[in-house]
Design an enzyme around this catalytic site. Structure first.
Site, mmCIF file in Angstrom:
data_model
loop_
_atom_site.group_PDB
_atom_site.id
_atom_site.type_symbol
_atom_site.label_atom_id
_atom_site.label_comp_id
_atom_site.label_asym_id
_atom_site.label_seq_id
_atom_site.Cartn_x
_atom_site.Cartn_y
_atom_site.Cartn_z
ATOM 1 N N SER A 91 0.826 -1.211 0.000
ATOM 2 C CA SER A 91 0.000 0.000 0.000
ATOM 3 C C SER A 91 0.857 1.257 0.000
ATOM 4 C CB SER A 91 -0.861 0.026 1.252
ATOM 5 O OG SER A 91 -0.039 0.249 2.385
ATOM 6 N N GLY A 92 2.140 1.119 0.324
ATOM 7 C CA GLY A 92 2.985 2.302 0.440
ATOM 8 C C GLY A 92 3.046 2.842 1.854
ATOM 9 N N GLY A 93 2.157 2.371 2.705
ATOM 10 C CA GLY A 93 2.101 2.867 4.081
ATOM 11 C C GLY A 93 3.402 2.637 4.833
ATOM 12 N N PHE A 94 4.000 1.463 4.639
ATOM 13 C CA PHE A 94 5.220 1.125 5.369
ATOM 14 C C PHE A 94 6.355 2.100 5.031
ATOM 15 C CE2 PHE A 94 9.289 -1.150 5.752
ATOM 16 C CZ PHE A 94 9.267 -1.429 7.105
ATOM 17 N N ASP A 144 -2.752 0.343 6.077
ATOM 18 C CA ASP A 144 -2.934 -0.027 7.477
ATOM 19 C C ASP A 144 -2.129 0.929 8.348
ATOM 20 O OD1 ASP A 144 -0.525 -0.914 6.539
ATOM 21 O OD2 ASP A 144 -0.586 -2.850 7.553
ATOM 22 N N GLN A 193 -3.218 -6.216 11.925
ATOM 23 C CA GLN A 193 -2.216 -5.605 12.808
ATOM 24 C C GLN A 193 -2.477 -6.046 14.244
ATOM 25 O OE1 GLN A 193 0.495 -3.927 12.191
ATOM 26 N NE2 GLN A 193 0.263 -3.644 9.976
ATOM 27 N N GLY A 220 3.124 -5.974 10.331
ATOM 28 C CA GLY A 220 3.647 -5.472 11.601
ATOM 29 C C GLY A 220 4.475 -6.466 12.387
ATOM 30 N N CYS A 308 23.218 -26.962 -5.292
ATOM 31 C CA CYS A 308 22.323 -25.981 -5.917
ATOM 32 C C CYS A 308 22.353 -26.120 -7.446
ATOM 33 C CB CYS A 308 22.751 -24.575 -5.514
ATOM 34 S SG CYS A 308 21.753 -23.273 -6.246
ATOM 35 N N CYS A 310 21.221 -23.701 -9.562
ATOM 36 C CA CYS A 310 20.957 -22.383 -10.158
ATOM 37 C C CYS A 310 21.965 -22.055 -11.266
ATOM 38 C CB CYS A 310 20.964 -21.300 -9.081
ATOM 39 S SG CYS A 310 22.591 -20.641 -8.685
ATOM 40 N N CYS A 313 25.537 -21.363 -9.829
ATOM 41 C CA CYS A 313 26.252 -22.558 -9.353
ATOM 42 C C CYS A 313 26.591 -23.500 -10.505
ATOM 43 C CB CYS A 313 25.445 -23.275 -8.278
ATOM 44 S SG CYS A 313 25.405 -22.341 -6.734
HETATM 45 ZN ZN LIG Z 1 23.238 -21.578 -6.715
#
Ligand SMILES: [Zn+2]
Length: 373
Positions: A91-94, A144, A193, A220, A308, A310, A313
């Site tokens: 929401s941008g509130g944080f 919030d 919250q 929160g 891994c 990925c 890796c």
């Molecule tokens: Zn990796």
């Protein structure tokens, strides 16, 4: 949004969420793309190399720059960034709360000063949805009232009152907009919250579950409290969080936090940790985390994690990464971010497999047993 619980293993759930842009299998980790880009990566990396089905973007930042109207004009977040799977926007509130020196919540919203040019803005439950309609986010978060922990009982009570009032305004506004043909395919999540006060959490959860949100988020937490306090709060409130909707724990967390909260019934997570840590050289592996800058890696020909699969890796050694990091070569950020995000996305997939086989508790034991650093 379609939502289906497919399997359960104790309290852990494997679900399927379908938005108009992708099918999301849970548990799911959502990489954070604050400015509509995961730092050092692009949309092709996210879909073709990492196969992420949903990513996050931040309303506060995009509203200020380039502005929600420009994003709308460029085809929403999907057309603009070219990531054509799902987007969740906060929401941008944080950020209004944490980045602006002069932010001030009142009964109607949050007034704040832009951290870019000092201009004054006002976020209300309606205005943050208007920005998210322009973004065409698949999942929109409501405004919030956040509190920093520890907080007094009075401040938590006030946050609760405002959060519930703003939630009602948001859901009513969303229904109205949909009746006008706006945001038909967009979904809206409420945010519970209440700090680490179990009774406050229960009251907020019950009030929000009565509203027709598509999903429910726990906000929160992970704001400086002890890990155990977070786990205990999630566990205490979960019986009051409708099990027939997706449950999202915002801004969490470490690999351990993901495993602990999945075992308590959470489906969705997001956190800057894998990408932020990648940039300072901290890499996550099946045996724990380590920093690539250590001298022991100067001539180490192994990949970051031999287990891994990925891109990083499969192709590069610890020695090469150690060199790139020390030389501050930009390629390091990309390779380290690809590995860390792969680790988080793969951890979520492994948890899902364990839930499907009804072996989640075994998985959790093995997860901790393998960790040596
Ligand atoms: Zn990796």
């Amino acid at each position: 949004m379609e939502f289906k619980i497919e399997y359960k293993s104790s309290n852990a759930r494997a679900c399927c969420i379908k938005t108009s842009h992708s099918e999301i299998l849970t548990p799911v980790f959502m990489p954070v793309g604050t400015l509509a880009a995961i730092k050092s990566l692009d949309a092709i990396d996210m879909s073709e190399i990492l196969d992420a089905k949903i990513i996050l973007a931040n309303t506060y930042h995009l509203y200020l720059r380039p502005g929600s109207k420009i994003i709308k004009q460029m085809g929403g977040l999907h057309g603009f960034s070219k990531f054509n799977r799902s987007f969740l926007t906060d929401s941008g509130g944080f950020q209004a709360f944490s980045l602006s020196a002069n932010s001030k919540p009142d009964e109607e919203g949050i007034k704040f000063k832009s951290h870019i040019d000092g201009s004054l803005h006002y976020f209300t439950p309606k205005s943050v949805l208007d920005a998210q309609y322009d973004f065409n986010s698949d999942i929109m978060m409501i405004l919030d009232d956040l509190v920093a922990l520890p907080a007094s009982k009075e401040r938590i009570d006030l946050s609760l009152k405002r959060t519930i009032k703003w939630a009602k305004e948001a859901i009513d506004y969303h229904k109205f907009k949909q009746s006008q043909g706006i945001g038909i395919e967009q979904n809206i999540f409420g945010i519970i919250q209440g700090g680490t006060d179990f009774e406050a959490r229960k009251i907020c959860a019950q009030a929000l579950c009565e509203m027709s949100f598509d999903g429910l988020a726990i906000g929160g937490l992970s704001v400086g409290e002890e890990n155990e306090a977070m786990y205990d709060t999630v566990e205490a409130m979960m019986p009051y969080v409708d099990e027939n909707r997706p449950r999202y724990l915002m801004g969490v967390g470490t690999p351990e936090d993901l495993v602990e909260n999945v075992s308590r019934g959470v489906d969705m997570f997001d956190c800057v940790m894998p990408t932020r840590n990648a940039r300072n050289g901290t890499l996550f592996t099946s045996f724990g985390k380590f920093n690539i800058k250590k001298a022991e890696f100067i001539t180490d020909n192994l990949p970051i994690d031999p287990k891994c699969s990925c891109y990083t890796c499969k192709n590069f050694s610890r020695a090469y990464l150690n060199h790139l990091f020390k030389a501050k070569e930009l390629t390091f950020f990309r390779l380290a971010s690809l590995h860390n995000l792969h680790y988080y996305l793969d951890l979520a997939k492994q948890m899902r497999q364990a839930i499907i086989k009804d072996e989640f508790e075994n998985f959790k034991r093995e997860f901790y047993r393998q960790r040596t650093c």
